[in-house]
Design a protein around this motif. Structure first.
Motif, PDB file in Angstrom:
ATOM      1  N   GLY A  69       0.721  -1.193   0.110  1.00 28.63           N
ATOM      2  CA  GLY A  69      -0.024   0.019   0.016  1.00 28.63           C
ATOM      3  C   GLY A  69       0.986   1.194  -0.061  1.00 28.63           C
ATOM      4  N   HIS A  70       1.964   1.307   0.463  1.00 27.51           N
ATOM      5  CA  HIS A  70       2.859   2.332   0.752  1.00 27.51           C
ATOM      6  C   HIS A  70       4.101   2.260  -0.396  1.00 27.51           C
ATOM      7  N   ASP A  71       4.051   1.359  -1.159  1.00 33.05           N
ATOM      8  CA  ASP A  71       4.873   1.155  -2.169  1.00 33.05           C
ATOM      9  C   ASP A  71       4.686   2.299  -3.509  1.00 33.05           C
ATOM     10  N   ARG A  72       5.595   2.862  -3.950  1.00 34.47           N
ATOM     11  CA  ARG A  72       6.053   3.967  -5.053  1.00 34.47           C
ATOM     12  C   ARG A  72       6.997   3.952  -5.493  1.00 34.47           C
ATOM     13  N   GLY A  73       6.977   4.289  -6.991  1.00 35.53           N
ATOM     14  CA  GLY A  73       8.114   4.529  -7.685  1.00 35.53           C
ATOM     15  C   GLY A  73       8.681   3.275  -8.493  1.00 35.53           C
ATOM     16  N   LEU A 140      -6.512 -17.518 -11.834  1.00 37.98           N
ATOM     17  CA  LEU A 140      -5.290 -17.036 -11.792  1.00 37.98           C
ATOM     18  C   LEU A 140      -5.036 -15.851 -12.982  1.00 37.98           C
ATOM     19  N   ARG A 141      -5.858 -15.731 -13.997  1.00 37.48           N
ATOM     20  CA  ARG A 141      -5.870 -14.778 -14.896  1.00 37.48           C
ATOM     21  C   ARG A 141      -6.313 -13.506 -14.250  1.00 37.48           C
ATOM     22  N   HIS A 142      -7.441 -13.697 -13.647  1.00 36.86           N
ATOM     23  CA  HIS A 142      -7.940 -12.455 -12.761  1.00 36.86           C
ATOM     24  C   HIS A 142      -7.157 -11.861 -11.881  1.00 36.86           C
ATOM     25  N   GLU A 143      -6.351 -12.655 -11.312  1.00 35.86           N
ATOM     26  CA  GLU A 143      -5.283 -12.403 -10.320  1.00 35.86           C
ATOM     27  C   GLU A 143      -4.218 -11.507 -11.189  1.00 35.86           C
ATOM     28  N   MET A 144      -3.592 -12.103 -12.194  1.00 42.01           N
ATOM     29  CA  MET A 144      -2.841 -11.492 -12.867  1.00 42.01           C
ATOM     30  C   MET A 144      -3.189 -10.086 -13.317  1.00 42.01           C
ATOM     31  N   LEU A 145      -4.420  -9.961 -13.966  1.00 44.97           N
ATOM     32  CA  LEU A 145      -4.790  -8.688 -14.527  1.00 44.97           C
ATOM     33  C   LEU A 145      -4.878  -7.523 -13.091  1.00 44.97           C
ATOM     34  N   PHE A 146      -5.217  -8.202 -11.998  1.00 44.40           N
ATOM     35  CA  PHE A 146      -5.252  -7.250 -10.872  1.00 44.40           C
ATOM     36  C   PHE A 146      -3.839  -6.728 -10.515  1.00 44.40           C
ATOM     37  N   TYR A 147      -2.794  -7.791 -10.711  1.00 44.36           N
ATOM     38  CA  TYR A 147      -1.317  -7.212 -10.258  1.00 44.36           C
ATOM     39  C   TYR A 147      -0.983  -6.194 -11.216  1.00 44.36           C
ATOM     40  N   VAL A 148      -1.104  -6.544 -12.539  1.00 45.94           N
ATOM     41  CA  VAL A 148      -0.792  -5.519 -13.680  1.00 45.94           C
ATOM     42  C   VAL A 148      -1.238  -4.343 -13.311  1.00 45.94           C
ATOM     43  N   LEU A 149      -2.744  -4.207 -13.135  1.00 45.46           N
ATOM     44  CA  LEU A 149      -3.222  -2.736 -12.988  1.00 45.46           C
ATOM     45  C   LEU A 149      -2.800  -2.143 -11.607  1.00 45.46           C
ATOM     46  N   TYR A 150      -2.596  -2.847 -10.314  1.00 45.29           N
ATOM     47  CA  TYR A 150      -2.225  -2.329  -9.318  1.00 45.29           C
ATOM     48  C   TYR A 150      -0.577  -1.743  -9.603  1.00 45.29           C
ATOM     49  N   ALA A 151       0.178  -2.937 -10.277  1.00 41.53           N
ATOM     50  CA  ALA A 151       1.365  -2.032 -10.396  1.00 41.53           C
ATOM     51  C   ALA A 151       1.754  -0.912 -11.256  1.00 41.53           C
ATOM     52  N   TYR A 153      -0.541   1.496 -10.290  1.00 37.78           N
ATOM     53  CA  TYR A 153      -0.667   2.356  -8.942  1.00 37.78           C
ATOM     54  C   TYR A 153       0.711   2.611  -8.185  1.00 37.78           C
ATOM     55  N   VAL A 154       1.624   1.335  -8.453  1.00 38.76           N
ATOM     56  CA  VAL A 154       2.771   1.417  -7.574  1.00 38.76           C
ATOM     57  C   VAL A 154       3.833   2.426  -8.480  1.00 38.76           C
ATOM     58  N   LEU A 155       3.716   2.100  -9.810  1.00 38.10           N
ATOM     59  CA  LEU A 155       4.695   3.086 -10.448  1.00 38.10           C
ATOM     60  C   LEU A 155       4.333   4.464 -10.502  1.00 38.10           C
ATOM     61  N   TYR A 156       3.110   4.893 -10.812  1.00 36.22           N
ATOM     62  CA  TYR A 156       2.852   6.097 -10.814  1.00 36.22           C
ATOM     63  C   TYR A 156       1.211   6.277 -10.595  1.00 36.22           C
ATOM     64  N   ARG A 157       1.058   6.833  -9.220  1.00 38.71           N
ATOM     65  CA  ARG A 157      -0.244   6.642  -8.266  1.00 38.71           C
ATOM     66  C   ARG A 157      -1.104   7.541  -9.211  1.00 38.71           C
ATOM     67  N   LEU A 159      -2.239   8.405 -12.023  1.00 40.92           N
ATOM     68  CA  LEU A 159      -2.404   7.275 -13.315  1.00 40.92           C
ATOM     69  C   LEU A 159      -3.191   6.125 -12.808  1.00 40.92           C
ATOM     70  N   GLY A 160      -2.430   5.305 -11.938  1.00 42.73           N
ATOM     71  CA  GLY A 160      -2.980   4.213 -11.314  1.00 42.73           C
ATOM     72  C   GLY A 160      -4.083   4.111 -10.630  1.00 42.73           C
ATOM     73  N   ALA A 161      -4.189   5.123 -10.026  1.00 43.28           N
ATOM     74  CA  ALA A 161      -5.777   5.495  -9.115  1.00 43.28           C
ATOM     75  C   ALA A 161      -6.742   5.591 -10.022  1.00 43.28           C
ATOM     76  N   ILE A 162      -6.523   6.253 -11.330  1.00 45.01           N
ATOM     77  CA  ILE A 162      -7.629   6.419 -12.253  1.00 45.01           C
ATOM     78  C   ILE A 162      -8.049   5.174 -13.028  1.00 45.01           C
ATOM     79  N   VAL A 163      -7.090   4.298 -13.306  1.00 45.67           N
ATOM     80  CA  VAL A 163      -7.208   3.116 -13.670  1.00 45.67           C
ATOM     81  C   VAL A 163      -7.974   2.240 -13.183  1.00 45.67           C
ATOM     82  N   LEU A 164      -7.314   2.094 -11.951  1.00 47.33           N
ATOM     83  CA  LEU A 164      -8.117   1.030 -10.865  1.00 47.33           C
ATOM     84  C   LEU A 164      -9.431   1.538 -10.504  1.00 47.33           C
TER      85      LEU A 164
END
Length: 355
Positions: A69-73, A140-151, A153-157, A159-164
């Protein structure tokens, strides 16, 4: 709180995996090509065990936000991708290799039902309209989709917040439209369970959850009602089953994590081991149950035992094999990858210092 290990969640993970095993065993053993209908009707009570999937999805949302939750960058992004990929993919690839080999060795239609495209889709975890190689892989395919979108959010909050947010909103309203693949996959109502888990972790990181005992009790009641009223297995639509099982899992996880944080729960070593092996158990159970049913059909021609006996045998065999797969395949793979990454990181640091 990010470093706190919730023992209750590990135990719940094990029970959820066991519920899925019970469902698959009850559903498979009673097929006409195997033992056939259960005259006692007892096995029908295990069919709602697919509710374990709902628990897994809520738990996944909780764990991802609790840990990251606190990861970023960029560094946190690469770390997130590494952790999630190594947790999901290596054991899956090993088991897919086994299953693919077994399917190719089967004579006739079983080997001809899939080709190279199906195998590549199975190994890549990309969205598919129908599972061909490993039936349990859809989650597992749904899990992977969730991981990609949350990633994102970690990279650039921002944009990630809007996408999620867009993704969860689309998943909420998708049942109103008669969507076809791939839209019904990308915006499946099942994704709302990830959001429930994220919500629990967010609240838990800021305050105590009130009346945790009452939450656990309410969650149990919701699960029990949905279990008893289960109309049959569905994986699409915002139906009463999804709401009932999802609400029950959400309330139970919220209450249990708060009680766990207050050290007010006993720890079960047996359930802890079952939770450790839950992913391996989930991956392998349907294949092992199907193989057990084939053996049971052959043997039953001589002994004529009731379906309940073969059901218990299939469950025991599946659980034992799942634990062995975890002990001798999944866990060594994870340790090897962790050591390899540690060595690579130390070599990079040494090179930087030398330069």
């Amino acid at each position: 709180m990010a470093g706190f290990r919730f023992q209750s969640l590990q135990a719940g993970r094990g029970l959820a995996a066991l519920a899925v095993v019970l469902y698959h065993a009850a559903d498979t053993i009673t097929l006409p090509k195997y033992i056939g209908p259960d005259p006692t009707g007892l096995l029908a009570y295990f069919l709602p065990g697919h509710a374990g999937v709902h628990y897994f999805f809520v738990l996944s949302g909780f764990v991802i936000y609790h840990v990251h939750g606190h990861d970023r960058g960029a560094p946190a992004f690469s770390n997130f991708i590494w952790k999630r990929t190594t947790r999901l993919v290596p054991a899956l690839w090993v088991w897919l290799a086994v299953v693919t080999t077994l399917l190719y060795l089967q004579p006739g239609a079983a080997a001809e039902a899939f080709g190279l495209r199906s195998v590549l889709q199975a190994f890549s975890l990309i969205p598919v309209e129908q599972e061909v190689v490993l039936k349990v892989e859809w989650t597992l395919r749904h899990e992977m989709l969730f991981y990609v979108l949350y990633a994102l959010y970690v990279l650039y909050r921002p944009l990630g917040a809007i996408v999620l947010s867009t993704w969860f909103a689309g998943s909420l309203i998708s049942h109103l439209a008669d969507a076809s693949f791939p839209y019904d996959f990308v915006f499946s109502p099942f994704h709302l369970l990830f959001l429930s888990g994220i919500g629990i972790a967010h609240v838990l990181s800021r305050r105590r959850i009130p009346a945790p005992h009452m939450m656990v009790a309410a969650g149990f009641v919701a699960l029990a009602v949905a279990w008893l009223r289960d109309p049959g297995y569905r994986v699409d639509g915002l139906n009463g089953q999804l709401i009932g099982f999802g609400a029950g899992a959400t309330l139970m996880i919220a209450g249990l994590t708060e009680l766990d944080r207050q050290h007010r729960l006993p720890y079960s070593v047996l359930l802890g081991h079952l939770g450790d092996a839950s992913y391996s158990l989930y991956l392998t159970n349907l294949t092992i149950i199907s193989a057990s049913c084939k053996v049971a059909t052959i043997v039953n021609g001589k002994y004529g035992l009731p379906p309940l006996v073969w059901f218990c045998a299939a469950v025991a065999t599946s659980v034992a094999f799942g634990w062995l797969f975890h002990r001798y395949v999944e866990r060594p793979l994870l340790r090897m990858l962790q050591r390899g990454r540690g060595h690579a990181q130390r070599n990079r640091e040494a090179l930087v210092r030398w330069i």
